[in-house]
Design a protein around this motif. Sequence first.
Motif, short mmCIF file in Angstrom:
data_model
loop_
_atom_site.label_atom_id
_atom_site.label_comp_id
_atom_site.label_asym_id
_atom_site.label_seq_id
_atom_site.Cartn_x
_atom_site.Cartn_y
_atom_site.Cartn_z
N ALA A 136 8.55 -6.24 -1.20
CA ALA A 136 9.49 -7.49 -1.94
C ALA A 136 11.06 -7.00 -1.70
CB ALA A 136 9.00 -7.76 -3.02
N THR A 145 16.69 -15.48 0.43
CA THR A 145 15.29 -14.97 0.02
C THR A 145 15.73 -14.90 -1.58
OG1 THR A 145 16.01 -12.72 0.53
CG2 THR A 145 14.42 -13.79 1.96
N VAL A 147 13.85 -13.21 -5.32
CA VAL A 147 12.74 -12.63 -5.99
C VAL A 147 12.63 -12.98 -7.35
CG1 VAL A 147 11.52 -10.47 -7.01
CG2 VAL A 147 12.62 -10.37 -4.71
N ASP A 159 4.25 -18.96 -5.90
CA ASP A 159 3.99 -17.46 -5.56
C ASP A 159 4.61 -16.85 -4.43
OD1 ASP A 159 2.61 -14.94 -5.77
OD2 ASP A 159 0.68 -15.78 -5.74
N LYS A 160 4.66 -15.70 -3.88
CA LYS A 160 5.03 -15.11 -2.67
C LYS A 160 4.88 -16.21 -1.57
CE LYS A 160 5.36 -10.94 -0.02
NZ LYS A 160 4.85 -9.52 0.25
N VAL A 184 10.73 -17.31 -1.57
CA VAL A 184 10.21 -16.16 -2.43
C VAL A 184 9.38 -15.34 -1.73
CG1 VAL A 184 8.52 -15.99 -4.51
CG2 VAL A 184 9.80 -18.23 -4.18
N VAL A 185 10.16 -13.97 -1.88
CA VAL A 185 9.52 -13.10 -1.07
C VAL A 185 8.75 -11.80 -1.84
CG1 VAL A 185 11.11 -13.15 0.71
CG2 VAL A 185 11.80 -11.71 -1.28
N GLY A 186 8.84 -12.04 -3.27
CA GLY A 186 8.16 -10.96 -4.17
C GLY A 186 8.28 -11.78 -5.64
N ILE A 187 7.40 -11.22 -6.46
CA ILE A 187 7.41 -11.39 -7.85
C ILE A 187 7.65 -10.09 -8.65
CG2 ILE A 187 6.26 -12.25 -9.86
CD1 ILE A 187 6.89 -14.31 -7.83
#
Length: 408
Positions: A136, A145, A147, A159-160, A184-187
């Motif tokens: 991420a 993008t 996060v 979600d991702k 969304v590329v990450g959490i």
Amino acid sequence: MLAQWRLAWLLARRFRRGRERSRFLSFISASSTFGIALGCMVFIVGLSVMNGFGQVLEERFLKLVPHVEFRAVEGALQYPEMILDLAHQHPEVKAARASIKTQALVQQGREFIGVQVNGIDPRQSQAIADYMSTTAWQQLAGDNTVVLGRGLATQLGVDKGDSVRLVVAAERGFQAPKRVSLKVVGIFRFGGQVDHQMAYVNLATARNLIGLDEGYTGVELEVTDLFAAERIANDIGYQLRDYVYLDHWMRAQGHLYRDIQMVRVVMFLVLVLVLAVACFNIVSTLVMTVQEKRRHIGILRTMGLRRGGLVKVFMLQGLQNGAVGVVLGGIAGVALSLGLPSFLQLLESMSGSSILASDVYFVDSIPVLIQLSDVMLVAAVAFLMSLVATLYPAWRASRVEVVAAISA
């Protein structure tokens, strides 16, 4: 001298454990010991929890909050390089980095959720990188993008790999707000309010959101001494040619630190009063013991025990109650502090509700940090109060008349 104290200690133990003691007197004595132990236990647990909150604030939360920040009054900073150079030259500045921050709304159907968008440079070291996956963090450098925090992602139901639509107000005039779709590329999961309020993008995406062609809206500093942040901010700020908003963590988040310190002080005062009440039972116990042991006191005086020796006997008897309470309370306090996080987690799982709501507080669990200095402080205060509580009864015992005591 040592023999006199040894004799006083043996007599104090005999008076304390004598079989002829009344049940009521034994109950009062036990209650004084229990009260001191309970006060010490609660005192240690309370201080350990406050230490835990302070540690989380200083070592975790303030890693994401800039210690010092210079923000442009309008648009972008005119001389960001000058600020960065001055910061790097300052001996108390650990790191300095440019940033772009803005407030936005995340659209969810017909509803909008407020979020703070932080534009950062993924090529630089950032504390938030420790709370997301390496993938991420690397993908955050891509175009458009984002996060999101775990709480915010859950609230949005994304979600991702999903996309979110951000609505950003125009910087000037009455233009229509800008709508941008981001992937969304990450959490990330930091814990507390941060997970519900923060979103991270790269600097290029942040510029696109607010309509900047180049530059930055702020410079963030990380300093070696948190409590010198205001002074460092002034040292650098007075040398700038930019018109900036000068901010530091004590102004933005200092209320959290002050609240923790205030609770510590209030807790100290309240628990000292609790210990005082417990130690008052020592006074009652010893006064009743003096009345009950008048004949024994008279016999000891005729056998050559001086008034000072009697004072030692009854002081040591009271200190025995206090010492037992201090030891039991200290052990129980440390044990309860160590097991408190696990117990609260079990309680939360059984009740299905959280003790600290993550969208309200800066932490989502009760932290605990046991410090030996606090344990020693509690023990010293309790022992000192126990000693003070013995003075009056011991003085009364030394004033007992020998003839009247034997003939009674």
